[in-house]
Design a protein around this motif. Structure first.
Motif, short mmCIF file in Angstrom:
data_model
loop_
_atom_site.label_atom_id
_atom_site.label_comp_id
_atom_site.label_asym_id
_atom_site.label_seq_id
_atom_site.Cartn_x
_atom_site.Cartn_y
_atom_site.Cartn_z
N LEU A 195 0.81 -0.93 0.06
CA LEU A 195 0.13 -0.07 -0.10
C LEU A 195 0.94 1.36 0.11
CD1 LEU A 195 -2.62 -1.04 2.72
CD2 LEU A 195 -3.04 -1.16 0.20
N LEU A 196 0.45 2.26 -0.78
CA LEU A 196 1.30 3.65 -0.84
C LEU A 196 -0.02 4.62 -0.51
CD1 LEU A 196 3.12 3.21 -4.12
CD2 LEU A 196 3.99 2.55 -1.93
N ARG A 197 0.67 5.28 0.46
CA ARG A 197 -0.57 6.33 1.08
C ARG A 197 -0.38 7.47 -0.38
NH1 ARG A 197 0.64 6.53 5.90
NH2 ARG A 197 2.73 8.20 5.50
N GLN A 198 -1.09 8.16 -0.63
CA GLN A 198 -1.44 9.02 -1.70
C GLN A 198 -2.10 10.32 -1.32
OE1 GLN A 198 0.72 7.27 -3.84
NE2 GLN A 198 -0.10 8.76 -5.13
N GLN A 249 -7.33 10.86 1.60
CA GLN A 249 -8.31 9.91 1.42
C GLN A 249 -7.86 8.88 0.25
OE1 GLN A 249 -11.49 12.34 -0.24
NE2 GLN A 249 -12.07 13.24 1.48
N GLU A 250 -6.94 8.61 0.06
CA GLU A 250 -6.61 7.71 -1.21
C GLU A 250 -5.22 6.89 -0.98
OE1 GLU A 250 -7.86 8.23 -5.37
OE2 GLU A 250 -5.59 8.46 -5.71
N VAL A 251 -5.15 5.51 -1.33
CA VAL A 251 -4.00 4.87 -1.04
C VAL A 251 -4.05 4.30 -2.60
CG1 VAL A 251 -3.92 4.37 1.24
CG2 VAL A 251 -5.27 2.80 -0.34
N LEU A 252 -2.75 3.91 -2.98
CA LEU A 252 -2.36 3.06 -4.09
C LEU A 252 -2.23 1.62 -3.75
CD1 LEU A 252 -2.48 3.78 -7.15
CD2 LEU A 252 0.19 3.97 -6.97
N VAL A 253 -2.67 0.55 -4.55
CA VAL A 253 -2.68 -0.76 -4.22
C VAL A 253 -1.83 -1.46 -5.10
CG1 VAL A 253 -3.92 -2.90 -3.50
CG2 VAL A 253 -4.91 -0.81 -2.87
N LEU A 254 -0.71 -2.07 -4.69
CA LEU A 254 0.09 -3.00 -5.56
C LEU A 254 -0.39 -4.28 -5.35
CD1 LEU A 254 2.33 -3.72 -7.51
CD2 LEU A 254 3.89 -3.93 -5.55
N ASP A 255 -0.81 -4.97 -6.44
CA ASP A 255 -1.42 -6.31 -6.41
C ASP A 255 -0.21 -7.13 -7.05
OD1 ASP A 255 -2.63 -8.79 -7.11
OD2 ASP A 255 -4.63 -7.63 -6.87
N ARG A 256 0.13 -8.06 -6.34
CA ARG A 256 1.35 -8.93 -6.86
C ARG A 256 0.84 -9.78 -7.87
NH1 ARG A 256 5.95 -9.75 -2.08
NH2 ARG A 256 6.89 -7.63 -2.12
N LEU A 257 -0.18 -10.59 -7.68
CA LEU A 257 -0.56 -11.58 -8.46
C LEU A 257 -1.03 -10.82 -9.79
CD1 LEU A 257 -2.47 -13.97 -6.04
CD2 LEU A 257 -0.35 -14.24 -7.19
#
Length: 331
Positions: A181-184, A187-195
């Motif tokens: 998870l990256l805090r943007q 109100q917003e985060v960025l999600v890295l989905d490894r699959l």
């Protein structure tokens, strides 16, 4: 003209079908999704640059400038190791945990450690060593705080959980393997989905998900830089990627051979440091320009899977996942 229209429709249908086969995800075309892993390192043939301190095997690390603490975690160790690099003669501190950590995030003199096997997120005070646990079921693998709320990526339920005061207030699903998870913003985060090897913006207040973008062939780590971009390593594809985030757009794509894996960013010097496990190397790219520019390339300890940096001094810390020590490099 009629034939052209029919042909275009046929092609569009084919592409749409390919994009949704099996998993229903427009980013994948197979039912068997496998997260990228770092290559196994060969024996080191060159002495590591800088100095090497004794340390446990670690595949996660974080550096807190406020307390000058290097935090280390290993996949097989139910503990955190805290080291003050200024006083290597002092014994490191060990903070016992009920299970190994899968993700580390610093937040104002404390570190958040996601504990998937325990079903909790640990908050560790780096000064006192005290630990508080927040129960989060379904295998939490990463956690950040934003706007007073705890946001957690959960591997078991393939979603993002939002907690307020320890109480679950919202879940956002539809992921394959949310991992980082990256805090943007508040109100917003960025999600890295490894699959799915993708990045997805998520509004934690409304639960809305933005359009996801593919992040190479096997993205493993991501950080934000001072320009608001998301910097990502594609371990399987051998690339370094930079995404603008408002809106989410791929801006830079640069080849990095040698199984890039560990990633950290120095905001003072605009350097992205990447470990190359197939070569036992550490490479730094200046990311302030239109494309990454290599500035440093150094030999490392064997199996360099974790890297962190002190933004005040520029000192870089590389941890060996096989217990070959903690490398300290000042450039």
């Amino acid at each position: 003209m009629r034939r052209l229209v029919v042909a275009c429709l046929a092609v569009c249908a084919l592409l749409a079908g390919c994009g949704t086969t099996g998993t229903g995800s427009p980013l994948q075309v197979t039912d068997t999704l496998v997260a990228a892993r770092p290559d196994r390192s060969p024996p080191t043939g060159t002495a590591p640059a800088g100095t090497v301190l004794p340390g446990p095997p670690a595949d996660l690390s974080a550096f807190d400038p406020a307390t000058h603490t290097l935090v280390l975690a290993g996949a097989d160790r139910p503990a955190l190791t805290l080291i003050d690099p200024r006083a290597p003669e002092q014994r490191s501190r060990t903070i016992a945990l009920p299970s190994p950590a899968a993700g580390l995030h610093l937040t104002g003199g404390t570190v958040l450690a996601a504990l998937p096997d325990h079903g909790s997120v640990a908050r560790v005070d780096l000064r006192s060593g005290s630990v508080e646990h927040t129960a989060v079921p379904n295998r939490p693998v990463d956690a950040v705080e934003t706007n007073g709320r705890l946001v957690v990526a959960r591997q078991g339920s393939k979603d993002i959980a939002v907690l307020d005061g320890g109480t679950l207030v919202r879940t956002i699903g539809g992921f394959n393997g949310p991992a980082r998870l990256l805090r943007q913003s508040r109100q917003e985060v960025l999600v890295l989905d490894r699959l799915a090897t993708s990045l997805t913006p998520v509004n934690i207040v409304t639960g809305d998900k933005g359009a996801a973008l593919r992040a190479g062939e096997g993205a493993t780590h991501a950080v934000t830089d001072r320009y608001g971009r998301a910097l990502t390593v594609d371990t399987r594809g051998g690339e370094f990627l930079a995404f603008a985030t408002d809106p989410l757009i791929l801006k830079q794509r640069y080849p990095v051979s040698g199984s890039p894996f560990g990633l950290t960013y120095d905001p003072t010097r605009d350097l992205a440091w990447i470990t190359l496990t197939a070569r036992n190397e550490l490479v730094a790219y200046d990311v302030a320009g239109g494309q990454p520019e290599e500035k440093h390339r150094l030999p490392t300890v064997r199996q360099p899977e974790a890297v962190s940096v002190d933004p005040d001094t520029g000192t870089v810390y590389v941890a060996s996942a096989t217990g070959r020590g903690i490398q300290v490099v000042t450039v």
